[in-house]
Write a protein that holds these residues in place. Structure first.
Motif, mmCIF file in Angstrom:
data_model
loop_
_atom_site.group_PDB
_atom_site.id
_atom_site.type_symbol
_atom_site.label_atom_id
_atom_site.label_comp_id
_atom_site.label_asym_id
_atom_site.label_seq_id
_atom_site.Cartn_x
_atom_site.Cartn_y
_atom_site.Cartn_z
ATOM 1 N N PRO A 492 0.843 -1.208 0.000
ATOM 2 C CA PRO A 492 0.000 0.000 0.000
ATOM 3 C C PRO A 492 0.870 1.248 0.000
ATOM 4 C CG PRO A 492 0.011 -1.021 2.175
ATOM 5 C CD PRO A 492 0.723 -1.965 1.258
ATOM 6 N N GLY A 493 0.267 2.360 -0.401
ATOM 7 C CA GLY A 493 1.026 3.600 -0.542
ATOM 8 C C GLY A 493 1.700 4.041 0.734
ATOM 9 N N TRP A 494 0.997 3.963 1.876
ATOM 10 C CA TRP A 494 1.573 4.448 3.131
ATOM 11 C C TRP A 494 2.813 3.653 3.503
ATOM 12 C CZ3 TRP A 494 2.436 1.340 7.286
ATOM 13 C CH2 TRP A 494 1.743 0.125 7.352
ATOM 14 N N ALA A 650 17.130 10.909 -13.315
ATOM 15 C CA ALA A 650 17.295 11.105 -11.869
ATOM 16 C C ALA A 650 16.841 9.859 -11.134
ATOM 17 C CB ALA A 650 16.481 12.313 -11.409
ATOM 18 N N GLY A 651 17.726 9.270 -10.338
ATOM 19 C CA GLY A 651 17.368 8.120 -9.529
ATOM 20 C C GLY A 651 17.827 6.807 -10.136
ATOM 21 N N ASP A 652 17.926 5.799 -9.276
ATOM 22 C CA ASP A 652 18.375 4.469 -9.696
ATOM 23 C C ASP A 652 17.223 3.510 -9.940
ATOM 24 O OD1 ASP A 652 21.125 5.080 -9.574
ATOM 25 O OD2 ASP A 652 21.084 4.867 -7.398
ATOM 26 N N SER A 653 15.999 3.963 -9.731
ATOM 27 C CA SER A 653 14.832 3.125 -9.946
ATOM 28 C C SER A 653 13.616 4.024 -10.094
ATOM 29 C CB SER A 653 14.629 2.155 -8.767
ATOM 30 O OG SER A 653 14.309 2.868 -7.585
ATOM 31 N N VAL A 654 12.526 3.447 -10.586
ATOM 32 C CA VAL A 654 11.290 4.220 -10.703
ATOM 33 C C VAL A 654 10.832 4.687 -9.328
ATOM 34 C CG1 VAL A 654 8.838 4.061 -11.297
ATOM 35 C CG2 VAL A 654 10.563 3.113 -12.841
ATOM 36 N N ARG A 655 10.978 3.818 -8.353
ATOM 37 C CA ARG A 655 10.570 4.166 -6.994
ATOM 38 C C ARG A 655 11.350 5.364 -6.467
ATOM 39 N NH1 ARG A 655 10.954 -0.254 -2.168
ATOM 40 N NH2 ARG A 655 9.937 0.905 -0.510
ATOM 41 N N GLU A 656 12.654 5.364 -6.697
ATOM 42 C CA GLU A 656 13.470 6.480 -6.231
ATOM 43 C C GLU A 656 13.145 7.743 -7.016
ATOM 44 O OE1 GLU A 656 18.124 7.429 -6.522
ATOM 45 O OE2 GLU A 656 17.676 5.781 -5.132
ATOM 46 N N ALA A 678 -1.131 5.980 -7.482
ATOM 47 C CA ALA A 678 -1.584 6.210 -6.098
ATOM 48 C C ALA A 678 -0.390 6.416 -5.175
ATOM 49 C CB ALA A 678 -2.425 5.024 -5.623
ATOM 50 N N HIS A 679 0.694 5.663 -5.427
ATOM 51 C CA HIS A 679 1.895 5.829 -4.610
ATOM 52 C C HIS A 679 2.519 7.205 -4.834
ATOM 53 C CE1 HIS A 679 6.366 5.380 -4.034
ATOM 54 N NE2 HIS A 679 5.906 5.041 -2.847
ATOM 55 N N GLY A 698 -11.572 8.238 -13.054
ATOM 56 C CA GLY A 698 -11.556 6.976 -12.327
ATOM 57 C C GLY A 698 -10.160 6.556 -11.907
ATOM 58 N N GLY A 699 -10.006 5.268 -11.579
ATOM 59 C CA GLY A 699 -8.726 4.753 -11.123
ATOM 60 C C GLY A 699 -8.277 5.414 -9.838
ATOM 61 N N ALA A 700 -6.969 5.655 -9.711
ATOM 62 C CA ALA A 700 -6.440 6.311 -8.515
ATOM 63 C C ALA A 700 -7.037 7.708 -8.358
ATOM 64 C CB ALA A 700 -4.916 6.390 -8.593
ATOM 65 N N ALA A 701 -7.225 8.413 -9.469
ATOM 66 C CA ALA A 701 -7.809 9.757 -9.407
ATOM 67 C C ALA A 701 -9.254 9.721 -8.934
ATOM 68 C CB ALA A 701 -7.721 10.428 -10.775
ATOM 69 N N GLY A 702 -9.904 8.564 -9.068
ATOM 70 C CA GLY A 702 -11.277 8.415 -8.616
ATOM 71 C C GLY A 702 -11.412 7.882 -7.216
ATOM 72 N N GLY A 703 -10.273 7.614 -6.547
ATOM 73 C CA GLY A 703 -10.310 7.159 -5.157
ATOM 74 C C GLY A 703 -9.936 5.714 -4.946
ATOM 75 N N LYS A 704 -9.554 4.993 -5.999
ATOM 76 C CA LYS A 704 -9.194 3.591 -5.860
ATOM 77 C C LYS A 704 -7.722 3.429 -5.471
ATOM 78 C CE LYS A 704 -12.618 1.954 -9.230
ATOM 79 N NZ LYS A 704 -12.824 1.215 -10.513
ATOM 80 N N PHE A 705 -7.340 2.176 -5.191
ATOM 81 C CA PHE A 705 -5.945 1.789 -4.904
ATOM 82 C C PHE A 705 -5.403 2.487 -3.662
ATOM 83 C CE2 PHE A 705 -6.529 1.694 -9.579
ATOM 84 C CZ PHE A 705 -6.500 0.311 -9.747
ATOM 85 N N ASN A 706 -6.296 2.726 -2.688
ATOM 86 C CA ASN A 706 -5.892 3.306 -1.393
ATOM 87 C C ASN A 706 -5.194 4.653 -1.543
ATOM 88 O OD1 ASN A 706 -6.824 1.084 0.205
ATOM 89 N ND2 ASN A 706 -5.024 -0.077 -0.454
ATOM 90 N N VAL A 707 -5.613 5.422 -2.534
ATOM 91 C CA VAL A 707 -5.043 6.745 -2.704
ATOM 92 C C VAL A 707 -5.435 7.594 -1.484
ATOM 93 C CG1 VAL A 707 -7.016 7.772 -3.909
ATOM 94 C CG2 VAL A 707 -4.720 8.600 -4.395
#
Length: 778
Positions: A492-494, A650-656, A678-679, A698-707
């Protein structure tokens, strides 16, 4: 400091009136500015405008201080970094001035200053350069933790040359978008009672490092007053502020704006902390809506008086432990930490409280294995292995089971009474549950304070457990930790946000136990625990410096595919409307889908109007995952340049990359999107930045995926009609495009009381500047 015209619309007259009912105005353009060397020797002062470039300031210093016969010198910025000659064309006096003083360092004949150029995808170079290469070329000085970087400025001195001495009795901590005016009002009442108060918008001046100034203020104050609104503790700065106050053993007096106590993200830290309600119980019961945007002055005065009385006792009796009662503090007492935090990874300020120590406890290294009871078999297997390796292990699942038993165990006479009275049974069960939960939180706090490290055993059950979430929030930034994945599940995002860029270990690897032990030894032996975070801040700073200074910039986040039939048309409309915003730069993540289509529309419109395109794509150098369906990725997992606009690596990964971007850019447009989007939204919220969700897609912009749900709350100064259009399925694509443009206009024109939190990046600055960067061209 000057108040500009936009700020005048939001600041009360009482905020600029002093105790003698006088308002100070500025009629002249020149300031008297002191010049001081690194050995604290006053060299004189000059008259100059603070908007002068440093190259011009150098001329003024040489002209007005001729009698001082100054030799060759370098300016120092507010982090004490030397400023190179070519950088003086990009920085002003205001960028380096600290409390009306400019600091300079005289150059020695042996000084060897190297110029490093940053190249971009558009330049014809033999080799692709990126931020990671740059950061490795920076002097090792760059990677020192925040609190120690001042100590190495002068080779002949081990003392910091610039340090604030303005100690305040009370520090007010708050979430800017929720409680900025409340903080100002409370400060006024505290000052009427005779207390000195630290409030960031009043104390942090231009040219002063925000993080260092706040750390110094927290370490110097007597009482820490957090205004606990819904987002308090869920933004990076408030989370760090309250943790630092706790680590340093400060008296903490929260003002609670919530219905329930304690707040979920700070439940362990506030396990025994008494709070002051923002209103009386009678008034809150009458007002069911609980609108915290307005705080009646009657209640502000009452709260200030209550805290003031507690503060007087605290300040008068700060040397006496008799007023402390950590287990059950009463409402008439102040409480603070009395157990010491061992193996604290933070670089603690000098002369800080003895409540924290970087030294480990005596005996075997203690490691906490934070896990859900569903993982008992696996956690016990890991525990036995690590104990054989010489570590002492405590499982948090055992704590949870131990206190859960206390909820349901009753004596026989009590059972008979409970069977005959369901109401009594429910009430008794709730009472015992609250007591057991409080004891569990307190015990976790104490054993974690003793531990040298925490291992999080991540699983679906762990991610959905409120207790496990509270444990992660408590340990983040307070303890070294290692995330260990027990099964395949979507983080999850948190959780992803709090773990940051820490690499995940995986129990499904055959050699995971040996790898885990090696990781433990490596983590415990690290000299500088904040080096990774400092490197992220450096890369974020370099990104921000690379983007154009001529205007604001907005980031676009969303899905790489379109699932809503209108999403693509909405993207094109938004891009077309934003292209009319002069000097607005558009930044994307360089992936297909939402960012690609919106940026292309923006780009084409600006090119057709013969304007500078101002489109930038930020990609990581590489990513270990196969993302060839999402972006232009090579077989070696590196990324290609986007064919239009300018590409920055910039960064060594998508996450970074996501973390770097969310720290550097203040506004994010969210369109459709899945867990990744959402992350990204979670990261922007964590940095106290604004997300504009186009909810109809819809999707994350619509409130899904624990945004995060706070992204749907109406931002200050934004027109409600424009905001509602983003969720109106009957609105045309042109209406949505125009609404997004209006919202961005409002956000950029409003007075952000916490501008320093957005604009004064980074926490750890680099001696590099985009003055060494070649111009970005199409």
């Amino acid at each position: 400091w000057p108040v500009n015209l936009n700020q005048e619309m939001c600041i009360r007259a009482s905020h600029v009136v002093d105790h003698d009912n006088l308002v100070t105005i500025q009629t002249g353009e020149e300031y008297r500015i002191g010049v001081m060397s690194t050995d604290k020797k006053p060299l004189g002062f000059i008259f100059a405008n603070i908007t002068l470039l440093l190259s011009e300031a150098r001329h003024e210093i040489n002209q007005q201080l001729q009698s001082a016969k100054l030799t060759a010198f370098s300016f120092l910025d507010h982090n004490c970094w030397p400023i190179f000659d070519f950088q003086e064309e990009r920085l002003t006096i205001a960028d380096v001035m600290i409390q009306q003083v400019i600091y300079i360092r005289f150059r020695s004949p042996d000084d060897n200053i190297t110029t490093i150029a940053v190249s971009h995808s558009n330049e014809k170079v033999a080799k692709k350069n990126d931020f990671n290469t740059l950061s490795s070329t920076v002097d090792a000085f760059t990677h020192l933790p925040y609190h120690s970087r001042l100590k190495n400025v002068d080779q002949d001195s081990n003392k910091a040359i610039i340090k604030s001495t303005n100690k305040k009795q009370i520090l007010i901590s708050y979430v800017r978008v929720e409680a900025a005016l409340h903080a100002l009002s409370l400060k006024e009442e505290f000052e009427k009672l005779g207390f000195s108060v630290y409030l960031d918008v009043h104390e942090i001046k231009c040219g002063v490092d925000w993080q260092d100034s706040l750390n110094d203020a927290v370490s110097s104050c007597e009482v820490f007053v957090p205004l606990v609104t819904p987002r308090y503790g869920k933004t990076q700065w408030t989370n760090r502020e309250i943790k630092l106050a706790d680590v340093l053993g400060k008296y903490v007096v929260p003002v609670n704006f919530l219905k329930d106590w304690p707040p979920a993200c700070l439940a362990i830290q506030f396990a025994t902390t008494q709070f002051i309600p923002w209103k009386t119980k009678e008034s809150t019961s009458i007002d069911d809506k609980e609108d915290i945007s307005y705080w009646d002055k009657v209640y502000v005065v009452k709260v200030a008086q209550q805290i003031g009385e507690l503060c007087r006792r605290c300040i008068q009796q700060s040397d006496s432990p008799d007023i402390l009662n950590i287990d059950e503090p009463s409402s008439g007492q102040l409480s603070k930490r009395i157990s010491m935090i061992r193996s604290c990874p933070l670089q603690l300020p000098e002369n800080s409280s003895p409540m924290a120590s970087q030294e480990p406890r005596d005996g075997k290294p203690l490691i906490i294995l934070s896990c859900h009871p569903h993982q008992n078999d696996l956690s016990n297997e890991i525990k036995n292995y690590l104990e054989d390796e010489g570590y002492e292990i405590i499982l948090t699942s055992e704590l949870m089971v131990e206190f859960d038993k206390g909820i349901y165990e009753y004596t026989e006479p009590a059972k008979k009474r409970l069977r005959g009275n369901k109401k009594l049974k429910t009430g008794r069960k709730t009472e015992l549950s609250e007591k057991a939960t409080k004891q569990m939180r307190l015990k976790f706090q104490r054993i974690t304070d003793e531990a040298c490290m925490v291992i999080f055993l991540l699983s679906q059950a762990f991610a959905t457990s409120r207790s496990c979430q509270q444990q992660v929030y408590y340990c983040e930034h307070r303890k070294r930790f290692i995330p260990l994945k027990a099964e395949e599940f979507a983080l999850p995002g948190w959780l992803s946000m709090l773990i940051g860029t820490a690499p995940l270990e995986d129990v499904r690897r055959k050699d995971y136990k040996q790898t885990l032990v090696a990781r433990i030894k490596q983590t415990l032996s690290r000299e500088h625990d904040l080096s990774d975070e400092a490197e992220i801040s450096l890369k974020s700073y370099l990104l921000k410096e690379t983007l154009p200074k001529s205007g604001p910039y907005v980031y676009v986040s969303g899905g790489t595919k379109f699932y809503n039939k209108t999403t693509e048309a909405i993207c094109k409309s938004i891009g077309t409307y934003l292209a009319d915003f002069d000097n607005l730069s558009l930044v994307t993540g360089g992936f297909y889908g939402v960012g690609d289509i919106l940026a292309r529309s923006f780009y084409d419109k600006r090119v057709s109007c013969k304007k500078e395109p101002l489109v930038y794509h930020v990609l990581p150098v590489r990513d270990d995952q196969d993302r060839s369906l999402q972006a232009r990725q090579n077989s070696d997992k590196s990324f290609l340049n986007v064919p239009f606009g300018s590409t920055i690596f910039a960064g060594d990964s998508v996450r970074e990359r996501e973390i770097i971007v969310s720290k550097a850019i203040g506004i994010c447009i969210l369109i459709e999107g899945g867990p990744g989007a959402a992350h990204e939204a979670e990261q922007f919220c964590w940095n106290d930045h604004t997300v504009i969700p186009v909810k109809v897609t819809g999707g994350a912009a619509g409130g899904k995926f624990n945004v995060p749900q706070q992204i749907f709350e109406l931002p200050q100064n934004v027109c409600q009609d424009d905001w509602e259009i983003l969720a109106d399925k009957s609105a045309s694509v042109d209406d949505i495009g125009a609404a997004v443009l209006n919202i961005i206009h409002c956000l950029l024109n409003q007075d952000n009381f916490g501008d320093l939190r957005i604009d004064d990046y980074p926490n750890c600055q680099s001696p590099l500047s985009t003055a060494s960067t070649l111009p970005l061209t199409q």
